[in-house]
Enzyme design. Structure first.
Site, PDB file in Angstrom:
ATOM      1  N   LYS A  57      -7.323  -6.690  -5.567  1.00 30.07           N
ATOM      2  CA  LYS A  57      -6.469  -6.972  -4.411  1.00 30.07           C
ATOM      3  C   LYS A  57      -7.289  -6.988  -3.120  1.00 30.07           C
ATOM      4  CE  LYS A  57      -2.174  -6.125  -4.431  1.00 30.07           C
ATOM      5  NZ  LYS A  57      -1.043  -5.543  -5.085  1.00 30.07           N
ATOM      6  N   CYS A 113      22.375   7.283  18.830  1.00 29.34           N
ATOM      7  CA  CYS A 113      23.328   7.067  19.916  1.00 29.34           C
ATOM      8  C   CYS A 113      24.683   7.602  19.475  1.00 29.34           C
ATOM      9  CB  CYS A 113      23.418   5.568  20.205  1.00 29.34           C
ATOM     10  SG  CYS A 113      24.891   5.085  21.099  1.00 29.34           S
ATOM     11  N   ASP A 151       0.948 -15.033  -4.344  1.00 32.82           N
ATOM     12  CA  ASP A 151       1.993 -14.114  -3.904  1.00 32.82           C
ATOM     13  C   ASP A 151       3.342 -14.822  -3.983  1.00 32.82           C
ATOM     14  OD1 ASP A 151       2.921 -11.742  -3.090  1.00 32.82           O
ATOM     15  OD2 ASP A 151       2.192 -11.860  -1.031  1.00 32.82           O
ATOM     16  N   TYR A 190      -0.059 -19.922 -15.611  1.00 34.66           N
ATOM     17  CA  TYR A 190      -1.312 -19.179 -15.775  1.00 34.66           C
ATOM     18  C   TYR A 190      -1.367 -18.225 -16.965  1.00 34.66           C
ATOM     19  CZ  TYR A 190       1.430 -15.796 -13.077  1.00 34.66           C
ATOM     20  OH  TYR A 190       2.418 -14.969 -12.621  1.00 34.66           O
ATOM     21  N   CYS A 220      29.522   1.366  21.816  1.00 36.27           N
ATOM     22  CA  CYS A 220      28.152   0.907  22.062  1.00 36.27           C
ATOM     23  C   CYS A 220      28.023  -0.557  21.627  1.00 36.27           C
ATOM     24  CB  CYS A 220      27.167   1.771  21.279  1.00 36.27           C
ATOM     25  SG  CYS A 220      25.478   1.170  21.394  1.00 36.27           S
ATOM     26  N   LYS A 237      -9.411 -12.349 -15.940  1.00 38.88           N
ATOM     27  CA  LYS A 237      -8.927 -12.203 -17.317  1.00 38.88           C
ATOM     28  C   LYS A 237     -10.101 -12.412 -18.257  1.00 38.88           C
ATOM     29  CE  LYS A 237      -4.591 -14.172 -15.776  1.00 38.88           C
ATOM     30  NZ  LYS A 237      -3.679 -15.318 -15.739  1.00 38.88           N
ATOM     31  N   ARG A 247      11.160 -12.332 -13.898  1.00 36.88           N
ATOM     32  CA  ARG A 247      10.624 -11.200 -14.638  1.00 36.88           C
ATOM     33  C   ARG A 247      11.675 -10.108 -14.836  1.00 36.88           C
ATOM     34  NH1 ARG A 247       5.380  -7.690 -12.997  1.00 36.88           N
ATOM     35  NH2 ARG A 247       6.660  -7.056 -11.246  1.00 36.88           N
ATOM     36  N   GLU A 264      -8.821 -16.247 -11.238  1.00 33.39           N
ATOM     37  CA  GLU A 264      -7.738 -17.085 -10.685  1.00 33.39           C
ATOM     38  C   GLU A 264      -7.222 -16.450  -9.405  1.00 33.39           C
ATOM     39  OE1 GLU A 264      -4.725 -16.910 -13.703  1.00 33.39           O
ATOM     40  OE2 GLU A 264      -6.016 -17.810 -15.220  1.00 33.39           O
ATOM     41  N   LYS A 314      -4.680 -14.797  -7.064  1.00 31.02           N
ATOM     42  CA  LYS A 314      -3.429 -14.074  -7.343  1.00 31.02           C
ATOM     43  C   LYS A 314      -2.386 -14.553  -6.342  1.00 31.02           C
ATOM     44  CE  LYS A 314      -1.587  -9.485  -8.350  1.00 31.02           C
ATOM     45  NZ  LYS A 314      -0.348  -9.588  -7.622  1.00 31.02           N
ATOM     46  N   ALA A 328       0.841  -1.195   0.000  1.00 34.89           N
ATOM     47  CA  ALA A 328       0.000   0.000   0.000  1.00 34.89           C
ATOM     48  C   ALA A 328       0.882   1.253   0.000  1.00 34.89           C
ATOM     49  CB  ALA A 328      -0.919  -0.012   1.220  1.00 34.89           C
ATOM     50  N   CYS A 386      24.196   1.589  25.777  1.00 37.75           N
ATOM     51  CA  CYS A 386      25.487   2.042  26.322  1.00 37.75           C
ATOM     52  C   CYS A 386      25.371   3.320  27.143  1.00 37.75           C
ATOM     53  CB  CYS A 386      26.507   2.215  25.204  1.00 37.75           C
ATOM     54  SG  CYS A 386      26.160   3.630  24.152  1.00 37.75           S
ATOM     55  N   TYR A 440       3.936   1.449  -1.036  1.00 38.38           N
ATOM     56  CA  TYR A 440       4.628   1.497  -2.325  1.00 38.38           C
ATOM     57  C   TYR A 440       3.698   2.067  -3.398  1.00 38.38           C
ATOM     58  CZ  TYR A 440       6.875  -0.160  -6.596  1.00 38.38           C
ATOM     59  OH  TYR A 440       7.432  -0.237  -7.842  1.00 38.38           O
ATOM     60  N   CYS A 460      21.143   6.262  25.032  1.00 36.87           N
ATOM     61  CA  CYS A 460      21.101   4.966  24.371  1.00 36.87           C
ATOM     62  C   CYS A 460      20.829   3.881  25.400  1.00 36.87           C
ATOM     63  CB  CYS A 460      22.430   4.710  23.673  1.00 36.87           C
ATOM     64  SG  CYS A 460      22.589   3.026  23.060  1.00 36.87           S
TER      65      CYS A 460
HETATM   66  S1  IVH Z   1      -1.404 -12.791 -15.138  1.00 35.88           S
HETATM   67  C1  IVH Z   1       0.007  -9.488 -18.206  1.00 35.88           C
HETATM   68  N1  IVH Z   1      -2.244 -14.408 -13.290  1.00 35.88           N
HETATM   69  O1  IVH Z   1       0.768 -10.839 -10.331  1.00 35.88           O
HETATM   70  C2  IVH Z   1      -0.260  -9.986 -16.843  1.00 35.88           C
HETATM   71  N2  IVH Z   1      -0.509 -12.909 -12.719  1.00 35.88           N
HETATM   72  O2  IVH Z   1       0.578  -7.925 -10.527  1.00 35.88           O
HETATM   73  C3  IVH Z   1       0.235 -11.352 -16.615  1.00 35.88           C
HETATM   74  N3  IVH Z   1       0.288 -13.157 -10.425  1.00 35.88           N
HETATM   75  O3  IVH Z   1       3.579 -10.322 -12.344  1.00 35.88           O
HETATM   76  C4  IVH Z   1       0.037 -11.786 -15.233  1.00 35.88           C
HETATM   77  N4  IVH Z   1      -1.045 -14.805  -9.850  1.00 35.88           N
HETATM   78  O4  IVH Z   1       3.615 -12.302 -10.738  1.00 35.88           O
HETATM   79  C5  IVH Z   1      -1.400 -13.421 -13.582  1.00 35.88           C
HETATM   80  N5  IVH Z   1      -3.088 -15.950 -11.778  1.00 35.88           N
HETATM   81  C6  IVH Z   1      -2.246 -14.974 -12.072  1.00 35.88           C
HETATM   82  C7  IVH Z   1      -1.329 -14.478 -11.124  1.00 35.88           C
HETATM   83  C8  IVH Z   1      -0.486 -13.436 -11.494  1.00 35.88           C
HETATM   84  C9  IVH Z   1      -0.069 -14.004  -9.456  1.00 35.88           C
HETATM   85  C10 IVH Z   1       1.330 -12.133 -10.291  1.00 35.88           C
HETATM   86  C11 IVH Z   1       2.365 -12.148 -11.387  1.00 35.88           C
HETATM   87  C12 IVH Z   1       2.315 -10.801 -12.017  1.00 35.88           C
HETATM   88  C13 IVH Z   1       1.678  -9.978 -10.942  1.00 35.88           C
HETATM   89  C14 IVH Z   1       0.981  -8.788 -11.532  1.00 35.88           C
END
Ligand code: IVH
Length: 696
Positions: free
Chosen positions: A324, A436, A129, A236, A442, A300, A148, A125, A127, A43, A421, A45, A418
């Site tokens: 998200k 400090c 991490d 994916y 220290c 998608k 990537r 799908e 997402k 968030a 120390c 970032y 501190c």
């Molecule tokens: S599709 C053109 N599908 O999310 C986009 N990405 O924020 C292609 N990620 O870099 C990505 N699960 O590392 C896609 N089911 C999923 C995903 C997924 C995780 C990650 C992926 C991507 C990042 C994008």
């Protein structure tokens, strides 16, 4: 980060802030993608990127060539060969609620010229991490795989993918002659816990979360290490393909499964927005029970023909969106505030919390950042606090519940000494951090410096993690960094310690011996001088080339007005603040003593000067003879070696140049006899200064 309305900024302010944001975002990209050690949550970032975009929108002519808007991710870290992706690896735009999701669909329909009621099927799908990976297959055979990286090229991790058996070596069903397949490498929560437990037992590095563990495990230089790590992969997406593979994304997922890839079984074909919203709710509710971390849902558009028409905007496709999850929150009690002392003496307040489960992770600590933050939120010991954990990194305290405050809770008074120390802790005008002043006396700073010294970008000593450093420090074995190199002599003692044994002690001794050879840039970074991070250490090493020269110049740079000081300040990227830190470091006799003790036990390898690729001394053989007045013979030798030359003692037919100082004798005569070119000391200094050979 400033929150001033971008439209109200002056041009100079906008320009300065864009420069600051570019550097800041680049740093976080590096920490996240390059080092797997993020400092801020997603968030925070995203907020930086949004601020940058808003200022760029208000001042389009000030957009920098290195603008973060034009970049995805981070350039590959060193150590791996680079591999270009045939089709770029892009990112996804985010939405956070049903209304934003509906807008995504509206935009797509409008772009395609469809009316609002036209059907638009999707695939949903989880997402994952983890970290995305691009796999290239030719004639059904796995060729290579890359991370990537910056979106255009990543790191070649083929050997690791193979060693870990993460990808099919041959596709199990027919496929186009050339195809790129994309997916996510990740680690399950259980595997992550088990890995960290093993790492802790061996004094290895602990990972902050499964994502960092997956990235750190895949990006190992030794494939055998990766092979021993419990990694998983879901495929994916597609990159370039020499022939069409499917009509819909759903069909494509089926083909992936036929080829032998794991496809996430929770993926679903969704007829319309209502189905999509229900799918999101179902995954959000089931998130904590999943075996792996997910940070949202990806939608998608199913029809690949429509995907092609929709194309991309900036760094993200128009045909996909990431919905998200909001950050996880929980209430708990603040039991205490502990002050941590960092490597450079910074006092950081840490909240000690009554342990609470936040989205499946037990949290008992949170950073409070600095004293102003505590005062601003009026956080008091005993308060009930609202905690937030976003995906990974350090949990944040959002605020307190004043109604639940104990009657005797007093405002927090930040210490001015501190805690380790008792030296004064001072906060310079205009800075947020109190430090400090104890320096090397220290104990907290000492131990943090040792931990920094052995860390991955510094001496990178395997098996010498934070826990082991603390253990040996408490034992009284380590006072300064030079003591680390006395540890191999204690191998038997270490082997006899609880939790050690002969094998781990021998491995540690070997790792320490191997670390005696270190490049100048890593050495400089390892010293932990304030503001001298990896990038600045590299700049210094490239500029000064070799250790003795750097050491001599830094000491002289302590004299304000000296030539060495102005040279230092003029190195691109260094600047006066860093020059002052370096001069201050060298002004301390104990720092110089620690440095000399180290240099004695190490082989500090010179670093090729920037632009030395075509230096006239590169690959040449030199002999020094006679007395040089401007530098010692060892220094001259190191400078020459730093430029890629070979320095020998005896003159032979292979000698290219002889540098003759005062009272040169037989070697000069021999060189003259062999027709070897003889240079005066002045000519030698001229070569160092200009990088050019003198006219003969
Ligand atoms: S599709 C053109 N599908 O999310 C986009 N990405 O924020 C292609 N990620 O870099 C990505 N699960 O590392 C896609 N089911 C999923 C995903 C997924 C995780 C990650 C992926 C991507 C990042 C994008």
């Amino acid at each position: 980060m400033s929150t001033a309305d971008p439209a109200r900024l002056s041009r100079a302010e906008a320009e300065a802030e864009l420069a600051r944001l570019a550097a800041e975002i680049a740093r976080h990209d590096r920490l996240y993608h390059g080092e797997d050690q993020p400092e801020i949550d997603d968030a925070a970032y995203d907020a930086l990127r949004r601020r940058n975009a808003a200022i760029e929108a208000a001042f389009p002519d000030l957009v920098r060539p290195d603008s973060p808007t034009a970049r995805v991710g981070e350039a590959p870290a060193s150590g791996f060969a680079r591999l270009a992706h045939a089709a770029p690896m892009l990112s996804l735009d985010n939405v956070f609620d049903p209304a934003e999701f509906a807008e995504f669909l509206t935009r797509a329909r409008r772009f395609l010229g469809l009316d609002a009621a036209a059907p638009l099927a999707m695939v949903g799908e989880p997402k994952i991490d983890g970290l995305s990976i691009n796999l290239t297959y030719r004639d059904g055979q796995f060729v290579h795989g890359a991370t990537r990286g910056n979106g255009s090229e990543g790191e070649d991790v083929s050997a690791n993918l193979r060693a870990a058996r993460l990808v099919p070596e041959r596709l199990a069903a027919s496929a186009p002659a050339h195809i790129e397949i994309r997916g996510e490498v990740f680690m399950t929560k259980a595997d992550f816990q088990a890995l960290n437990a093993t790492q802790a037992a061996h004094g290895g590095r602990l990972f902050a979360n499964p994502r960092n563990a997956a990235a750190g495990s895949l990006r190992q230089l030794d494939p055998a290490v990766t092979a021993a790590r419990p990694l998983s992969l879901f495929a994916y997406a597609m990159g370039e393909a020499s022939a069409p593979v499917a009509d819909t994304h759903w069909q494509y997922l089926e083909r992936l499964a036929d080829w032998g890839f794991a496809v996430n079984p929770l993926s679903a074909r969704l007829e319309d927005a209502t189905a999509a919203i229900a799918f999101q709710a179902r995954l959000a509710g089931g998130r904590a029970g999943l075996a792996y971390d997910i940070d949202g849902v990806v939608f998608k558009i199913d029809d690949l023909g429509l995907q092609r028409r929709l194309g991309f905007v900036g760094r993200a496709p128009r045909w996909a969106i990431a919905w998200k999850f909001p950050a996880e929150q929980a209430m708990t009690r603040l039991c205490d505030i502990r002050i941590q002392v960092g490597r450079t003496g910074a006092l950081t307040p840490v909240a000690e919390l009554e342990p609470v489960n936040v989205g499946g992770v037990l949290v008992s600590r949170a950073s409070l950042h600095n004293e102003d933050e505590i005062a601003r939120k009026d956080i008091r010991i005993g308060d009930r606090v609202m905690l937030q954990r976003a995906g990974d990194v350090i949990p944040q305290i959002l605020g307190v519940d004043p109604a639940a405050r104990p009657a005797d809770a007093a405002p927090y008074v930040f210490p001015t000494r501190c805690p380790a120390c008792q030296s004064h802790a001072v906060r310079p005008e205009g800075e947020v951090v109190r430090r400090c002043t104890g320096g090397l006396i220290c104990p907290a700073q000492r131990v943090e410096r040792l931990i920094h010294f052995v860390s991955r970008p510094a001496f990178d000593i395997d098996g010498l993690g934070e826990k082991t450093i603390r253990e040996f420090y408490d034992e009284g074995w380590l006072h300064g960094p030079a003591d680390l190199f006395t540890l191999p002599a204690r191998e038997a003692e270490i082997a006899a310690r609880e939790g050690w044994g002969a094998v781990s002690a021998a491995n540690l001794a070997r790792a320490i011996e191997a670390a005696r050879q270190v490049s100048l840039d890593r050495f400089i970074y390892a010293l932990g001088i304030r503001r001298v991070g990896e990038a600045n250490a590299r700049l210094l090493a490239r500029h000064y080339g070799e250790y003795a020269h750097w050491r001599a110049q830094m000491e002289e740079a302590g004299i304000i007005g000296s030539e060495a000081r102005s040279t230092l300040g003029e190195i691109t990227g260094i600047g006066p603040a860093i020059a002052t830190e370096l001069a201050d470091f060298f002004a301390e006799p104990q720092n110089r003593a620690a440095l000399d003790a180290l240099a004695e036990t190490l082989t500090i390898l010179p670093v090729a000067a920037s632009g030395s690729g075509d230096h006239p001394l590169r690959g040449r053989t030199l002999v020094f003879t006679g007395t040089l007045s401007a530098m010692t013979r060892p220094e001259a030798k190191a400078r020459a070696e730093g430029l890629g030359a070979k320095v020998t003692d005896a003159v032979s037919a292979k000698t290219d140049f002889l540098v003759a100082g005062a009272e040169a004798g037989s070697k000069a005569r021999k060189a003259a006899g062999l027709g070897v070119r003889i240079l005066t000391e002045a000519e030698w200094l001229g070569i160092l200064e200009t990088g050019q050979m003198p006219e003969s």
